[in-house]
Design a protein around this motif. Structure first.
Motif, PDB file in Angstrom:
ATOM      1  N   ILE A 189       0.862  -1.180   0.000  1.00 48.02           N
ATOM      2  CA  ILE A 189       0.000   0.000   0.000  1.00 48.02           C
ATOM      3  C   ILE A 189       0.897   1.228   0.000  1.00 48.02           C
ATOM      4  O   ILE A 189       1.596   1.492   0.974  1.00 48.02           O
ATOM      5  N   VAL A 190       0.887   1.971  -1.104  1.00 45.55           N
ATOM      6  CA  VAL A 190       1.769   3.131  -1.224  1.00 45.55           C
ATOM      7  C   VAL A 190       1.105   4.410  -0.728  1.00 45.55           C
ATOM      8  O   VAL A 190       1.777   5.409  -0.469  1.00 45.55           O
ATOM      9  N   ASP A 191      -0.233   4.416  -0.612  1.00 45.10           N
ATOM     10  CA  ASP A 191      -0.958   5.560  -0.054  1.00 45.10           C
ATOM     11  C   ASP A 191      -2.100   5.013   0.779  1.00 45.10           C
ATOM     12  O   ASP A 191      -3.097   4.539   0.255  1.00 45.10           O
ATOM     13  N   LYS A 192      -1.943   5.064   2.084  1.00 44.76           N
ATOM     14  CA  LYS A 192      -2.929   4.448   2.979  1.00 44.76           C
ATOM     15  C   LYS A 192      -4.239   5.239   3.036  1.00 44.76           C
ATOM     16  O   LYS A 192      -5.268   4.699   3.394  1.00 44.76           O
ATOM     17  N   ASN A 193      -4.200   6.527   2.709  1.00 48.28           N
ATOM     18  CA  ASN A 193      -5.431   7.324   2.706  1.00 48.28           C
ATOM     19  C   ASN A 193      -6.358   6.924   1.574  1.00 48.28           C
ATOM     20  O   ASN A 193      -7.576   6.890   1.739  1.00 48.28           O
ATOM     21  N   SER A 194      -5.789   6.635   0.414  1.00 49.34           N
ATOM     22  CA  SER A 194      -6.602   6.282  -0.749  1.00 49.34           C
ATOM     23  C   SER A 194      -6.585   4.792  -1.058  1.00 49.34           C
ATOM     24  O   SER A 194      -7.267   4.346  -1.979  1.00 49.34           O
ATOM     25  N   ASN A 195      -5.803   4.024  -0.289  1.00 48.91           N
ATOM     26  CA  ASN A 195      -5.632   2.586  -0.543  1.00 48.91           C
ATOM     27  C   ASN A 195      -5.073   2.326  -1.941  1.00 48.91           C
ATOM     28  O   ASN A 195      -5.465   1.375  -2.625  1.00 48.91           O
ATOM     29  N   GLU A 196      -4.134   3.184  -2.360  1.00 53.70           N
ATOM     30  CA  GLU A 196      -3.437   2.924  -3.612  1.00 53.70           C
ATOM     31  C   GLU A 196      -2.414   1.819  -3.365  1.00 53.70           C
ATOM     32  O   GLU A 196      -1.649   1.878  -2.404  1.00 53.70           O
ATOM     33  N   ALA A 197      -2.423   0.820  -4.222  1.00 54.00           N
ATOM     34  CA  ALA A 197      -1.571  -0.350  -4.028  1.00 54.00           C
ATOM     35  C   ALA A 197      -0.644  -0.536  -5.215  1.00 54.00           C
ATOM     36  O   ALA A 197      -1.019  -0.266  -6.362  1.00 54.00           O
ATOM     37  N   GLU A 198       0.574  -0.992  -4.914  1.00 46.98           N
ATOM     38  CA  GLU A 198       1.493  -1.449  -5.958  1.00 46.98           C
ATOM     39  C   GLU A 198       1.602  -2.963  -5.828  1.00 46.98           C
ATOM     40  O   GLU A 198       1.910  -3.481  -4.752  1.00 46.98           O
ATOM     41  N   VAL A 199       1.350  -3.651  -6.914  1.00 42.15           N
ATOM     42  CA  VAL A 199       1.349  -5.113  -6.924  1.00 42.15           C
ATOM     43  C   VAL A 199       2.457  -5.600  -7.855  1.00 42.15           C
ATOM     44  O   VAL A 199       2.552  -5.159  -9.004  1.00 42.15           O
ATOM     45  N   THR A 200       3.290  -6.490  -7.351  1.00 45.12           N
ATOM     46  CA  THR A 200       4.344  -7.100  -8.151  1.00 45.12           C
ATOM     47  C   THR A 200       4.127  -8.603  -8.153  1.00 45.12           C
ATOM     48  O   THR A 200       4.045  -9.222  -7.096  1.00 45.12           O
ATOM     49  N   ILE A 201       4.009  -9.169  -9.358  1.00 46.63           N
ATOM     50  CA  ILE A 201       3.745 -10.599  -9.508  1.00 46.63           C
ATOM     51  C   ILE A 201       4.873 -11.219 -10.313  1.00 46.63           C
ATOM     52  O   ILE A 201       5.261 -10.697 -11.360  1.00 46.63           O
ATOM     53  N   SER A 202       5.405 -12.328  -9.826  1.00 44.53           N
ATOM     54  CA  SER A 202       6.475 -13.035 -10.518  1.00 44.53           C
ATOM     55  C   SER A 202       6.022 -14.460 -10.818  1.00 44.53           C
ATOM     56  O   SER A 202       5.397 -15.111  -9.978  1.00 44.53           O
ATOM     57  N   ILE A 203       6.321 -14.912 -12.028  1.00 45.20           N
ATOM     58  CA  ILE A 203       6.018 -16.289 -12.406  1.00 45.20           C
ATOM     59  C   ILE A 203       7.323 -16.998 -12.765  1.00 45.20           C
ATOM     60  O   ILE A 203       8.336 -16.361 -13.028  1.00 45.20           O
ATOM     61  N   LYS A 204       7.270 -18.317 -12.772  1.00 43.78           N
ATOM     62  CA  LYS A 204       8.494 -19.108 -12.889  1.00 43.78           C
ATOM     63  C   LYS A 204       8.821 -19.542 -14.311  1.00 43.78           C
ATOM     64  O   LYS A 204       9.986 -19.661 -14.672  1.00 43.78           O
ATOM     65  N   ASN A 205       7.805 -19.833 -15.108  1.00 34.93           N
ATOM     66  CA  ASN A 205       8.088 -20.432 -16.415  1.00 34.93           C
ATOM     67  C   ASN A 205       7.166 -19.842 -17.481  1.00 34.93           C
ATOM     68  O   ASN A 205       5.981 -20.169 -17.506  1.00 34.93           O
ATOM     69  N   PRO A 206       7.691 -18.984 -18.372  1.00 43.63           N
ATOM     70  CA  PRO A 206       9.054 -18.446 -18.323  1.00 43.63           C
ATOM     71  C   PRO A 206       9.173 -17.415 -17.212  1.00 43.63           C
ATOM     72  O   PRO A 206       8.181 -16.850 -16.774  1.00 43.63           O
ATOM     73  N   GLU A 207      10.387 -17.164 -16.763  1.00 41.61           N
ATOM     74  CA  GLU A 207      10.579 -16.241 -15.652  1.00 41.61           C
ATOM     75  C   GLU A 207      10.226 -14.826 -16.089  1.00 41.61           C
ATOM     76  O   GLU A 207      10.754 -14.296 -17.059  1.00 41.61           O
ATOM     77  N   ALA A 208       9.299 -14.201 -15.361  1.00 39.42           N
ATOM     78  CA  ALA A 208       8.868 -12.844 -15.697  1.00 39.42           C
ATOM     79  C   ALA A 208       8.320 -12.189 -14.444  1.00 39.42           C
ATOM     80  O   ALA A 208       7.840 -12.867 -13.526  1.00 39.42           O
ATOM     81  N   THR A 209       8.384 -10.870 -14.398  1.00 39.52           N
ATOM     82  CA  THR A 209       7.853 -10.092 -13.283  1.00 39.52           C
ATOM     83  C   THR A 209       7.040  -8.941 -13.848  1.00 39.52           C
ATOM     84  O   THR A 209       7.453  -8.278 -14.794  1.00 39.52           O
ATOM     85  N   TRP A 210       5.867  -8.720 -13.268  1.00 39.24           N
ATOM     86  CA  TRP A 210       4.961  -7.661 -13.722  1.00 39.24           C
ATOM     87  C   TRP A 210       4.582  -6.799 -12.535  1.00 39.24           C
ATOM     88  O   TRP A 210       4.231  -7.305 -11.472  1.00 39.24           O
ATOM     89  N   THR A 211       4.655  -5.488 -12.705  1.00 38.34           N
ATOM     90  CA  THR A 211       4.321  -4.553 -11.641  1.00 38.34           C
ATOM     91  C   THR A 211       3.314  -3.529 -12.157  1.00 38.34           C
ATOM     92  O   THR A 211       3.451  -3.020 -13.280  1.00 38.34           O
ATOM     93  N   ALA A 212       2.303  -3.247 -11.343  1.00 32.54           N
ATOM     94  CA  ALA A 212       1.301  -2.250 -11.720  1.00 32.54           C
ATOM     95  C   ALA A 212       0.705  -1.640 -10.455  1.00 32.54           C
ATOM     96  O   ALA A 212       0.829  -2.198  -9.360  1.00 32.54           O
ATOM     97  N   ARG A 213       0.064  -0.490 -10.634  1.00 29.10           N
ATOM     98  CA  ARG A 213      -0.560   0.200  -9.502  1.00 29.10           C
ATOM     99  C   ARG A 213      -2.044   0.425  -9.769  1.00 29.10           C
ATOM    100  O   ARG A 213      -2.477   0.545 -10.912  1.00 29.10           O
ATOM    101  N   GLY A 214      -2.814   0.492  -8.673  1.00 31.37           N
ATOM    102  CA  GLY A 214      -4.235   0.795  -8.764  1.00 31.37           C
ATOM    103  C   GLY A 214      -4.784   1.052  -7.379  1.00 31.37           C
ATOM    104  O   GLY A 214      -4.045   1.038  -6.384  1.00 31.37           O
ATOM    105  N   TRP A 215      -6.100   1.299  -7.298  1.00 33.33           N
ATOM    106  CA  TRP A 215      -6.733   1.610  -6.024  1.00 33.33           C
ATOM    107  C   TRP A 215      -7.691   0.490  -5.640  1.00 33.33           C
ATOM    108  O   TRP A 215      -8.519   0.056  -6.451  1.00 33.33           O
ATOM    109  N   ILE A 216      -7.578   0.036  -4.410  1.00 30.23           N
ATOM    110  CA  ILE A 216      -8.461  -1.022  -3.911  1.00 30.23           C
ATOM    111  C   ILE A 216      -9.842  -0.435  -3.637  1.00 30.23           C
ATOM    112  O   ILE A 216      -9.972   0.580  -2.943  1.00 30.23           O
ATOM    113  N   ASN A 217     -10.855  -1.064  -4.211  1.00 26.29           N
ATOM    114  CA  ASN A 217     -12.224  -0.572  -4.095  1.00 26.29           C
ATOM    115  C   ASN A 217     -12.869  -1.020  -2.790  1.00 26.29           C
ATOM    116  O   ASN A 217     -12.329  -1.869  -2.060  1.00 26.29           O
TER     117      ASN A 217
END
Length: 249
Positions: A168-196
């Motif tokens: 949670i990068v902004d606790k007032n607005s519940n803005e979240a940064e999410v980082t997801i990593s998978i193994k095959n093939p190896e990749a990482t994805w990062t994105a931001r949004g607001w939890i409803n």
């Protein structure tokens, strides 16, 4: 003289982080890993904006802080992620993303307080390092008893395994940064949004807006469903998706 030299060499070995990122490895990661390249561009963009907006004295202090981070702080931050089980590329991607997110706050503190020690380039010891990670990544935001922040593991075993970190990068607005990593093939994805209010989160890829991931939080679990676009192959590798149920560690 020999004893003094030996003692100095030992001190350097103790104080330097193990397996520091070399210039050659940095360039290789930047060329071959999209997630790391995006994180590096993000940090560069933040840096350029601060360079234009900060007073000269503040930017000079920020440069000193950044040089210290590049010298040692980045390696310490990445090593902490590696100890949590992430790959070396993932660890340096996370560390670079973290730095990009923190840099404006560091700059503001330097400008307002003229204090370059607001965030040292690297923690002093293992306890400080662990405490910094806990403070920055696991200060819990709660809604309906749900603690969003933390590490998650995809339940599906085998080649579809993966990890997710929610910050949670902004606790007032519940803005979240999410980082997801998978193994095959190896990749990482990062994105931001607001939890409803219904504990859902919509994320869009910064380069492929048609690629959407919908996250639904329950108490200790997150379900991810992604859009069917083929552009995910460009982001993650052919046939790979982030979909699944992720359990909190």
């Amino acid at each position: 003289m020999k004893k003094i030299f030996s003692a100095l060499a030992l001190l350097i070995l103790i104080s330097a982080p193990a397996f520091a990122l070399s210039d050659a490895e940095y360039l290789k990661m930047k060329k071959n890993n999209q997630s790391f390249a995006r994180a590096d561009r993000k940090l560069t963009n933040v840096w350029n904006k601060l360079k234009k907006s900060l007073p000269e004295y503040a930017f000079e202090e920020l440069q000193k802080n950044q040089r210290e981070w590049l010298k040692s702080g980045r390696d310490y931050a990445a090593n902490a992620y590696i100890k949590e089980g992430y790959s070396r590329t993932e660890a340096y991607t996370f560390a670079t993303n973290d730095r990009a997110n923190k840099l404006p706050d560091i700059a503001a503190q330097i400008e307002n307080e003229n204090d370059v020690q607001t965030e040292p380039g690297f923690p002093l010891d293992e306890d400080d390092r662990r405490g910094e990670i806990e403070e920055n990544r696991f200060q819990n935001s709660e809604s309906d008893g749900i603690v969003y922040e933390g590490n998650y593991t995809r339940r599906t075993a085998g080649s579809r395994g993966g990890f997710m970190t929610v910050l949670i990068v902004d606790k007032n607005s519940n803005e979240a940064e999410v980082t997801i990593s998978i193994k095959n093939p190896e990749a990482t994805w990062t994105a931001r949004g607001w939890i409803n209010e219904d504990n859902s989160l919509e994320l869009f890829d910064s380069n492929y807006s048609s690629c959407q991931a919908n996250l639904t939080f329950s108490k200790n679990r997150v379900r991810i469903e992604t859009s069917p676009e083929d552009d995910w192959d460009e982001i993650l590798g052919e046939g790979s998706r982030l979909d699944g149920v992720y359990d909190k560690n």
